[in-house]
Structure formats: structure tokens, C-alpha cells
Design a protein around this motif. Sequence first.
Motif, short mmCIF file in Angstrom:
data_model
loop_
_atom_site.label_atom_id
_atom_site.label_comp_id
_atom_site.label_asym_id
_atom_site.label_seq_id
_atom_site.Cartn_x
_atom_site.Cartn_y
_atom_site.Cartn_z
N LEU A 42 0.83 -1.20 0.00
CA LEU A 42 0.00 0.00 0.00
C LEU A 42 0.87 1.25 0.00
O LEU A 42 0.69 2.14 -0.84
CB LEU A 42 -0.93 -0.01 1.22
N ALA A 43 1.82 1.32 0.89
CA ALA A 43 2.71 2.48 0.98
C ALA A 43 3.52 2.65 -0.31
O ALA A 43 3.70 3.76 -0.80
CB ALA A 43 3.64 2.35 2.17
N ALA A 44 3.96 1.54 -0.88
CA ALA A 44 4.78 1.60 -2.10
C ALA A 44 3.95 2.07 -3.30
O ALA A 44 4.44 2.84 -4.13
CB ALA A 44 5.40 0.24 -2.37
N VAL A 70 -8.17 -1.81 0.92
CA VAL A 70 -9.33 -2.68 1.14
C VAL A 70 -8.89 -4.00 1.77
O VAL A 70 -9.50 -4.48 2.72
CB VAL A 70 -10.11 -2.92 -0.17
N VAL A 71 -7.82 -4.59 1.23
CA VAL A 71 -7.32 -5.85 1.78
C VAL A 71 -7.00 -5.71 3.26
O VAL A 71 -7.23 -6.63 4.05
CB VAL A 71 -6.07 -6.32 0.98
N LEU A 72 -6.52 -4.54 3.65
CA LEU A 72 -6.17 -4.27 5.04
C LEU A 72 -7.38 -3.80 5.87
O LEU A 72 -7.23 -3.45 7.04
CB LEU A 72 -5.06 -3.23 5.11
N ASN A 73 -8.56 -3.79 5.23
CA ASN A 73 -9.80 -3.31 5.88
C ASN A 73 -9.72 -1.84 6.28
O ASN A 73 -10.36 -1.41 7.23
CB ASN A 73 -10.17 -4.17 7.09
N HIS A 74 -8.95 -1.07 5.55
CA HIS A 74 -8.86 0.38 5.75
C HIS A 74 -9.77 1.05 4.72
O HIS A 74 -9.31 1.70 3.78
CB HIS A 74 -7.43 0.87 5.59
N GLN A 77 -9.61 4.90 4.05
CA GLN A 77 -8.41 5.25 3.29
C GLN A 77 -8.56 4.81 1.84
O GLN A 77 -8.18 5.53 0.92
CB GLN A 77 -7.17 4.59 3.91
N ALA A 78 -9.13 3.63 1.64
CA ALA A 78 -9.35 3.13 0.27
C ALA A 78 -10.26 4.08 -0.51
O ALA A 78 -10.00 4.38 -1.68
CB ALA A 78 -9.94 1.73 0.31
N MET A 79 -11.31 4.56 0.14
CA MET A 79 -12.23 5.48 -0.53
C MET A 79 -11.54 6.81 -0.86
O MET A 79 -11.72 7.36 -1.94
CB MET A 79 -13.47 5.72 0.34
N GLU A 80 -10.72 7.28 0.05
CA GLU A 80 -9.99 8.53 -0.19
C GLU A 80 -9.05 8.37 -1.39
O GLU A 80 -8.95 9.25 -2.24
CB GLU A 80 -9.23 8.93 1.08
N GLU A 97 -15.96 -0.30 -6.15
CA GLU A 97 -15.28 -1.49 -5.65
C GLU A 97 -15.11 -1.41 -4.14
O GLU A 97 -15.34 -2.40 -3.43
CB GLU A 97 -13.93 -1.67 -6.33
N VAL A 98 -14.71 -0.25 -3.65
CA VAL A 98 -14.53 -0.07 -2.21
C VAL A 98 -15.87 -0.25 -1.50
O VAL A 98 -15.96 -0.95 -0.48
CB VAL A 98 -13.90 1.30 -1.88
#
Length: 136
Positions: A42-44, A70-74, A77-80, A97-98
Motif C-alpha cells: 500500500l505504501a509503495a 481494502v485488503v487491510l480493511n482500511h 483510506q481506500a475510498m480517499e 469497488e470499495v
Amino acid sequence: MLKTLTRIAIILSFVGTAFAGYDEDLAAAKKLGAAHQNAEALAAFMKAAQTATNEQQVCDSLRQAAIYAVVLNHFDQAMELARRIPVVTLSKSSQMEVMSESRKWKELLEQFKNEDFAAWPKSVSGDAFRMRGEAA
């Protein structure tokens, strides 16, 4: 003459590094993802989006970053991240998708009930139709 050649070599090394940044960042992100190091991937991918040199690279990097969030259930953050995608149809399909992955079907239907997916590029319209249909 030697000083001039040295200066040119230094300048060219910086230029080469600037262009190689995105490719290196993308390769590192993909490698981390393949190793299931999801937080690092994600960070990369977020870093790759910052070093991208064109809109398509930004879209691809942010889309991948949203997937790993999303995989991390964040989901927030995924929506942002999905909203930051510069191509509108890619941004909207990523947002869908999110919402789908976070089981926000009611919100997905409400937000995209009047969206004309037929006018979207075929590369994303099919998934958009499917996600809206699954949410109904």
C-alpha cells in the motif's frame, strides 16, 4: 573541458534517476504485493503515484493502493485513494469497488443509481454494471 564533462555526467545521472523513480517504485510495490506484504505494498503504490510521470501511471498506482487498503480493511483510506484517481470513470469504478468490498451496497446504489455506465469506456463499464447489479 573535464569540468564540463563532469557537470554533464552529474546532471544526466540526476535526470536518469528522476525518470527511473516511477518504474523502480512500481516494481517494488508489485514485489511487496506478490509477497503478501500488504501494508508495505500500500505504501509503495502510494509512493509510485507520487513519482508517476503521467495520468495513467497515477491512476494505476492509486487504484492498486486502494485495493491494498481494502485488503487491510482500511475502507476510509481506500475510498480517499479512489477519489484521488484523476480519470473520473476510473475513480468512480474504484469507489464502487470499495463500497462493494465494504458491503455498503445501499450507499453504492444511492450514489450510482443514475450513472450512465453505457457512456463509460468498455474497460470499466462492465464491472460498474455488475457491481450495481450485485448491490441491488
